[in-house]
Design a protein around this motif. Structure first.
Motif, mmCIF file in Angstrom:
data_model
loop_
_atom_site.group_PDB
_atom_site.id
_atom_site.type_symbol
_atom_site.label_atom_id
_atom_site.label_comp_id
_atom_site.label_asym_id
_atom_site.label_seq_id
_atom_site.Cartn_x
_atom_site.Cartn_y
_atom_site.Cartn_z
ATOM 1 N N VAL A 15 0.867 -1.181 0.000
ATOM 2 C CA VAL A 15 0.000 0.000 0.000
ATOM 3 C C VAL A 15 0.901 1.228 0.000
ATOM 4 O O VAL A 15 1.840 1.321 0.790
ATOM 5 C CB VAL A 15 -0.908 0.009 1.256
ATOM 6 C CG1 VAL A 15 -1.631 1.342 1.397
ATOM 7 C CG2 VAL A 15 -1.909 -1.138 1.201
ATOM 8 N N TRP A 54 -7.518 4.978 -4.812
ATOM 9 C CA TRP A 54 -8.657 5.522 -4.077
ATOM 10 C C TRP A 54 -9.619 6.262 -5.000
ATOM 11 O O TRP A 54 -10.824 6.286 -4.776
ATOM 12 C CB TRP A 54 -8.181 6.438 -2.958
ATOM 13 C CG TRP A 54 -9.325 6.916 -2.115
ATOM 14 C CD1 TRP A 54 -9.951 8.120 -2.165
ATOM 15 C CD2 TRP A 54 -10.022 6.138 -1.127
ATOM 16 N NE1 TRP A 54 -10.989 8.155 -1.261
ATOM 17 C CE2 TRP A 54 -11.057 6.952 -0.603
ATOM 18 C CE3 TRP A 54 -9.872 4.848 -0.620
ATOM 19 C CZ2 TRP A 54 -11.932 6.519 0.387
ATOM 20 C CZ3 TRP A 54 -10.741 4.403 0.377
ATOM 21 C CH2 TRP A 54 -11.761 5.238 0.860
ATOM 22 N N ILE A 63 -9.245 -1.019 -0.366
ATOM 23 C CA ILE A 63 -8.201 -0.197 0.260
ATOM 24 C C ILE A 63 -8.547 0.064 1.723
ATOM 25 O O ILE A 63 -7.708 -0.095 2.617
ATOM 26 C CB ILE A 63 -8.013 1.138 -0.509
ATOM 27 C CG1 ILE A 63 -7.297 0.893 -1.838
ATOM 28 C CG2 ILE A 63 -7.217 2.141 0.338
ATOM 29 C CD1 ILE A 63 -7.174 2.125 -2.738
#
Length: 272
Positions: A15, A54, A63
């Motif tokens: 991430v 996103w 996410i």
């Protein structure tokens, strides 16, 4: 609020919180390659599949679930505030964008009118006083960040600490924040902590600098753009960036960090 600016591999191996003007094109392409064994054909910022972002509605749930439970290795990348704001000026203000137009349409004419900023054009080979125009741009950047006028601050010159902070405030925790100036070393420290479907050899990864070649070349050393007043403005805007990410405010010619980033300090100071 969620996790704006967060990208995640589809395999959920890692991430990444994007910080604009901090090697994000290269990092995004490395993430894409690590899942698919090939690079995205084009600017990774334009991809709409193959990488969770996103900004893609269908990516927000995976996410959120991942970050809230800290399932994957999470990281970001930062850059010296002096070279970052200079890069923003040459790319976004003086440069021509990928679509062949000026950034944000009427922004440059507005800056010419209100701040006297000149940026030349491809026709005159970008012939303008770079130092004078950059210092006037710095005043504009300060006005957007401190006073939100004549517009809200743009992501390319708003403080890195602000980008990094949204991830923490909304429930994320970083495992690593590394420096653009030590890119291979920092990116390798991420790869050493994860497993990816396709192995990455950083020595063979090209650098993806999507802003290169669309505008004027910087004619002077970094320090020539910053007189005493400019340094004062930079510190006013980026004080936290210098402190948290350990860059040298006193010497604009030194782009390298002068200490180690303390992740506990970053989480403590940006988490409120």
């Amino acid at each position: 609020m969620g996790f704006p600016g967060v990208w995640m591999t589809e395999s959920e191996s890692m991430v990444y919180r994007v910080v604009p003007k901090c090697a994000c094109s290269s990092i995004g392409q490395i993430m894409f390659y690590s899942d698919h064994g090939r690079f995205f054909d084009g600017d990774i910022h334009d991809s709409t599949s193959g990488l969770h972002k996103w900004s893609q509605d269908e990516s927000q749930a995976p996410i959120t679930e991942n970050v809230k439970s800290h399932k994957s290795y999470a990281y970001s990348c930062v850059r010296n505030p002096y070279t970052r704001i200079l890069s923003s000026f040459f790319d976004k203000i003086a440069g021509i964008q990928r679509n062949g137009r000026r950034y944000r349409g009427n922004l440059v004419p507005q800056l010419t009118q209100k701040y006297g900023i000149q940026v030349g054009s491809p026709e005159d080979n970008f012939d303008f006083d770079q130092i004078q125009s950059f210092r006037r741009f710095l005043l504009f950047a300060r006005d957007t960040i401190r006073f939100k006028r004549p517009m809200d601050p743009d992501i390319h010159w708003s403080a890195m600490s602000g980008h990094v902070a949204t991830f923490i405030v909304n429930g994320g925790r970083y495992d690593n924040i590394f420096w653009t100036e030590k890119f291979n070393e920092g990116m390798q420290s991420v790869l050493d902590n994860i497993e990816t479907p396709h192995p990455i050899d950083l020595n063979n990864i090209p650098r993806f600098n999507e802003s290169e070649g669309h505008g004027p070349k910087r004619l002077h050393p970094v320090e020539d753009y910053f007189d005493d007043l400019s340094m004062h403005l930079v510190y006013e805007i980026y004080k936290k960036d210098f402190q948290l990410f350990k860059y040298d405010f006193e010497n604009p010619s030194n782009k390298m960090p002068i200490g180690e980033i303390d992740l506990d300090e970053v989480h403590a100071k940006l988490g409120d």
